[in-house]
Design a protein around this motif. Structure first.
Motif, mmCIF file in Angstrom:
data_model
loop_
_atom_site.group_PDB
_atom_site.id
_atom_site.type_symbol
_atom_site.label_atom_id
_atom_site.label_comp_id
_atom_site.label_asym_id
_atom_site.label_seq_id
_atom_site.Cartn_x
_atom_site.Cartn_y
_atom_site.Cartn_z
ATOM 1 N N SER A 9 0.714 -1.190 0.091
ATOM 2 C CA SER A 9 0.189 0.000 -0.099
ATOM 3 C C SER A 9 0.965 1.115 0.051
ATOM 4 N N ALA A 10 0.131 2.426 -0.436
ATOM 5 C CA ALA A 10 1.001 3.494 -0.385
ATOM 6 C C ALA A 10 0.140 4.481 0.378
ATOM 7 N N ALA A 129 7.635 5.315 -4.427
ATOM 8 C CA ALA A 129 8.244 6.517 -4.289
ATOM 9 C C ALA A 129 8.639 7.464 -5.452
ATOM 10 N N GLU A 130 9.242 6.578 -6.641
ATOM 11 C CA GLU A 130 9.478 7.295 -7.879
ATOM 12 C C GLU A 130 8.161 7.914 -8.601
ATOM 13 N N ILE A 131 7.147 7.054 -8.061
ATOM 14 C CA ILE A 131 5.812 7.685 -8.667
ATOM 15 C C ILE A 131 5.436 9.060 -8.252
ATOM 16 N N LYS A 169 -4.874 12.835 -8.595
ATOM 17 C CA LYS A 169 -4.463 12.117 -9.890
ATOM 18 C C LYS A 169 -3.183 11.368 -9.562
ATOM 19 N N HIS A 170 -2.235 11.852 -8.555
ATOM 20 C CA HIS A 170 -1.237 11.219 -8.104
ATOM 21 C C HIS A 170 -1.851 9.915 -7.132
ATOM 22 N N GLN A 175 -2.742 3.726 -6.794
ATOM 23 C CA GLN A 175 -3.666 2.897 -6.534
ATOM 24 C C GLN A 175 -3.804 2.023 -7.599
ATOM 25 N N ARG A 176 -3.522 2.561 -8.894
ATOM 26 C CA ARG A 176 -3.421 1.937 -10.144
ATOM 27 C C ARG A 176 -2.275 0.901 -10.241
ATOM 28 N N PHE A 177 -1.338 1.432 -9.867
ATOM 29 C CA PHE A 177 0.086 0.904 -9.746
ATOM 30 C C PHE A 177 -0.226 -0.447 -8.797
#
Length: 204
Positions: A9-10, A129-131, A169-170, A175-177
């Protein structure tokens, strides 16, 4: 052997209010939690018991990335208009990763599974983190290129709206990732386990 399942999770925290800085600041830090176990099944249970807990769901995960964006915007009024003079986005990412304490007492197959799994967990969280870094840069550019408004109050409102849109959007991108990664987990683990097993067989 059955791959160990894991969830990821992020934790996304929204952009905060501005105050001026001279240049972008991107920081990344790490912390670790210990897991025991001597078999794949025990590793899975340890990750489920000791992994970082997500406040929204109360569930524990094999790794997590906490993301905090902050910002600074300065305005310049000139005649009957106001523009963004400078925008800086600050980003802090904190990765929480597992650390296995029983490696020296486990058999070769369990070590192979752990090395494969822990590598995938780290890769996944580093990608979160890169996203975040990519979206921080997009946000900064978007704020700096906003069209001037008739006064700075309207300009600030435009900054707030643009910030919210990009932060949303971020979050959607993160979540898409996670969804894509969850679907491909079994296939990815099987492929990596075969590769690492072949490396071991060849003495690599």
């Amino acid at each position: 052997m059955r791959p160990v399942r894991f969830a990821v999770s992020a934790l996304i925290l929204c952009l905060t209010a501005p105050s001026a800085h001279a240049e972008p600041v991107i920081k990344k830090s790490y912390s670790y939690f210990n897991v025991g176990g001597h078999t794949a099944e025990e590793l899975e249970a340890e990750l489920a018991e000791h992994g970082p807990q997500v406040s929204d769901t109360g569930t524990r995960h094999s790794g997590a990335t906490r993301i905090k964006m902050g910002g600074s915007v300065t305005y310049q009024a000139s005649g009957s208009s106001c523009r963004v003079k400078d925008a800086v986005v600050e980003l802090e990412t904190h990765l929480t990763l597992p650390r296995w304490t029983n490696r020296s007492r486990a058999n070769r197959n369990t070590v192979l599974i752990w090395d494969t799994l822990s590598s995938d967990i780290k890769r996944h969280e580093e990608r979160h983190a890169e996203i975040a870094r990519q979206w921080a840069r997009k946000l900064e550019r978007a704020l700096e290129t906003l069209r001037p408004q008739s006064d700075c109050k309207k300009m600030a409102a435009r900054v707030d709206a643009k910030t919210k849109a990009i932060v949303d959007k971020h979050a959607a991108d993160q979540q898409r990732f996670d969804r894509v990664e969850a679907v491909s987990f079994e296939r990815r683990m099987s492929r990596m386990l075969r590769y690492k097993a072949q490396q071991q067989k060849n003495g690599g």
